[in-house]
Motif scaffolding. Structure first.
Motif, short mmCIF file in Angstrom:
data_model
loop_
_atom_site.label_atom_id
_atom_site.label_comp_id
_atom_site.label_asym_id
_atom_site.label_seq_id
_atom_site.Cartn_x
_atom_site.Cartn_y
_atom_site.Cartn_z
N ALA A 190 0.83 -1.20 0.00
CA ALA A 190 0.00 0.00 0.00
C ALA A 190 0.86 1.26 0.00
CB ALA A 190 -0.93 0.00 1.21
N VAL A 191 1.91 1.28 0.83
CA VAL A 191 2.80 2.44 0.86
C VAL A 191 3.54 2.55 -0.48
CG1 VAL A 191 4.84 3.44 1.94
CG2 VAL A 191 3.06 2.41 3.35
N ASN A 192 3.90 1.41 -1.04
CA ASN A 192 4.59 1.42 -2.33
C ASN A 192 3.72 2.01 -3.43
OD1 ASN A 192 6.84 0.81 -3.98
ND2 ASN A 192 5.85 -1.05 -4.70
N LEU A 193 2.44 1.70 -3.43
CA LEU A 193 1.53 2.26 -4.43
C LEU A 193 1.34 3.76 -4.24
CD1 LEU A 193 -1.24 -0.51 -4.54
CD2 LEU A 193 0.36 0.06 -6.37
N THR A 194 1.43 4.22 -3.00
CA THR A 194 1.22 5.64 -2.71
C THR A 194 2.42 6.48 -3.13
OG1 THR A 194 -0.12 4.98 -0.81
CG2 THR A 194 0.61 7.27 -0.86
N ASP A 195 3.58 5.86 -3.21
CA ASP A 195 4.81 6.60 -3.50
C ASP A 195 4.90 6.92 -4.99
OD1 ASP A 195 7.34 7.74 -3.09
OD2 ASP A 195 8.33 5.85 -3.63
N GLY A 196 4.08 7.90 -5.41
CA GLY A 196 4.07 8.27 -6.81
C GLY A 196 4.25 9.75 -7.07
N VAL A 298 -4.82 3.02 2.07
CA VAL A 298 -5.93 2.13 1.74
C VAL A 298 -6.65 2.63 0.48
CG1 VAL A 298 -8.16 1.23 2.52
CG2 VAL A 298 -6.26 1.43 4.14
N MET A 299 -6.88 3.92 0.42
CA MET A 299 -7.56 4.53 -0.73
C MET A 299 -6.77 4.32 -2.01
SD MET A 299 -8.72 8.52 -1.12
CE MET A 299 -7.05 9.11 -0.85
N GLU A 300 -5.45 4.49 -1.94
CA GLU A 300 -4.60 4.28 -3.11
C GLU A 300 -4.68 2.83 -3.58
OE1 GLU A 300 -3.00 6.51 -4.75
OE2 GLU A 300 -2.27 8.12 -3.48
N THR A 301 -4.64 1.91 -2.63
CA THR A 301 -4.68 0.49 -2.98
C THR A 301 -6.01 0.10 -3.58
OG1 THR A 301 -3.14 0.03 -1.15
CG2 THR A 301 -4.34 -1.85 -2.08
N LEU A 302 -7.09 0.55 -2.95
CA LEU A 302 -8.42 0.22 -3.46
C LEU A 302 -8.63 0.78 -4.85
CD1 LEU A 302 -10.70 0.68 -0.31
CD2 LEU A 302 -10.03 -1.46 -1.41
N SER A 303 -8.09 1.95 -5.13
CA SER A 303 -8.26 2.55 -6.46
C SER A 303 -7.64 1.66 -7.53
CB SER A 303 -7.65 3.95 -6.50
OG SER A 303 -6.24 3.91 -6.44
N VAL A 304 -6.50 1.04 -7.21
CA VAL A 304 -5.86 0.14 -8.17
C VAL A 304 -6.69 -1.13 -8.34
CG1 VAL A 304 -3.81 -1.28 -8.60
CG2 VAL A 304 -3.55 1.03 -7.67
N VAL A 305 -7.16 -1.68 -7.22
CA VAL A 305 -7.98 -2.90 -7.28
C VAL A 305 -9.24 -2.66 -8.08
CG1 VAL A 305 -9.31 -4.55 -5.91
CG2 VAL A 305 -7.06 -3.80 -5.11
N ILE A 306 -9.92 -1.55 -7.82
CA ILE A 306 -11.16 -1.22 -8.52
C ILE A 306 -10.90 -1.00 -10.01
CG2 ILE A 306 -12.97 0.53 -8.76
CD1 ILE A 306 -12.76 0.94 -5.71
N GLN A 307 -9.82 -0.29 -10.31
CA GLN A 307 -9.49 -0.01 -11.71
C GLN A 307 -9.23 -1.30 -12.50
OE1 GLN A 307 -9.82 2.76 -13.24
NE2 GLN A 307 -8.00 3.49 -14.29
#
Length: 360
Positions: A190-196, A298-307
């Motif tokens: 999750a932290v890795n996905l946020t690091d953008g 959590v929001m960043e991770t869910l956005s990827v899952v939903i997409q």
């Protein structure tokens, strides 16, 4: 390490006994890691530039990111080295929780380092294949979970605590291993996905880490734990030194990572810091509170899952681009606006998480 020296020097002067106080060593952990980050940061950035260890930018992302191509990456090594040195200097090295968190952090950092190395040194765009990255995350996460389970001295340390309810808890038994695995691996990714974006991941990590440090201090004190109706976890208070080191190293890194970034942390930092937060939350039995305070992650991770799910099932995308911070960029938000607003959201969520201490 220095704690042992202070204990020895007490026989010559009682003033050295002050280093027994967790709060003092936590503060010294912050200052030591911050000083190391600020002092070593310029040297590390120059070294990365000389070795041409620069970030590659996707062409299909926001056009404003194209100018970031070549910015030094793998700066997470600065964070991890500052955390490790500060923790080893000021923490009680006889405490098993300190070693669990530190080893998990460094092992996940090792996974990220290999991934970054393949991308920026070997010019392999795929880096470490996802299946191998997930495999080693699973191995290290399970090892930590099993160790914490078999060394737990009491049932309370393997019980899921429901915040905001006085007596709500679930005895997990062997299910503790499963939950711990998902918390550590999940928070790492999750932290890795946020690091953008510049500074987007590091300040929320610092804020959540600081709040978890408060939980560690309170959970490790039998009187505070009893008064606040939270699990008493003997020895957990020592983790305030690690959390302090995380805060100091994170703020020092943010000095160079703030917009426009001079260096990126890369997977070596993001995977490690996420795993550290997850491990600490498990030890103090605050997995649900971590879910609240880390709402941005959590929001960043869910956005990827939903997409991904939406595109595979319907052929349509819910967001213009995932993770969700890119969605707002493509809607026209300047990068600093996205970053600061996500920081504000994290501050609010951390305060909500801390409020659960009294709402029971």
């Amino acid at each position: 390490m220095l704690l042992l020296l202070a204990e020895y020097l007490q026989q010559f002067h009682k003033g050295f006994a002050v280093f027994q106080y967790l709060t003092l060593r936590g503060i010294l952990g912050v200052l030591t890691a911050l000083s190391l980050s600020l002092c070593l940061g310029p040297w590390m950035i120059r070294t990365l530039q000389l070795r041409q260890i620069g970030q590659s930018v996707r062409n299909d992302g926001p056009q404003s990111h194209l100018s970031k191509s070549g910015t030094p990456t793998m700066g997470g090594a600065l964070i991890l080295s500052s955390i490790a040195i500060s923790t080893l200097l000021w923490a009680d090295l006889a405490n098993r929780y300190v070693w669990v968190v530190l080893i998990v952090t460094l092992l996940f950092g090792g996974i990220g380092w290999i991934d970054d190395y393949r991308k920026v040194i070997e010019k392999n765009s795929k880096g470490l294949p996802s299946r191998w990255k997930y495999f080693w995350q699973s191995v290290f996460g399970l090892c930590a979970a099993i160790f914490l389970y078999i060394t737990a001295p009491s049932a309370v340390e393997t019980t899921l605590i429901i915040p905001m309810f006085k007596d709500a808890s679930i005895a997990l038994g062997i299910g503790f291993v499963v939950l711990t695995y998902f918390v550590i691996v999940g928070s790492s990714n999750a932290v890795n996905l946020t690091d953008g974006l510049d500074g987007l991941a590091i300040l929320p990590t610092v804020l959540v880490g600081g709040a978890l440090g408060i939980f560690c201090y309170l959970s490790g004190n039998v009187k505070f734990a009893e008064y606040l109706l939270i699990p008493y976890v003997p020895g957990a208070g020592e983790l305030i030194v690690f959390c302090g080191a995380l805060i100091g190293a994170g703020l020092g890194f943010l000095w160079f990572n703030t917009y426009p970034a001079q260096v990126f942390m890369g997977d070596v930092g993001a995977l490690a810091l996420g795993a550290a937060l997850g491990t600490i939350a498990v030890i103090v039995r605050q997995e649900i509170v971590l879910f609240i305070m880390g709402g941005v992650f959590v929001m960043e991770t869910l956005s990827v899952v939903i997409q991904v799910a939406s595109f595979k099932l319907t052929g349509r995308r819910v967001f213009r681009m995932a993770p969700i911070h890119h969605h707002f960029e493509l809607k026209g938000w300047p990068e600093p606006r996205v970053i600061v607003r996500f920081w504000i959201i994290t501050v609010i969520l951390v305060l909500v998480g801390l409020a659960t201490l009294k709402l029971r």
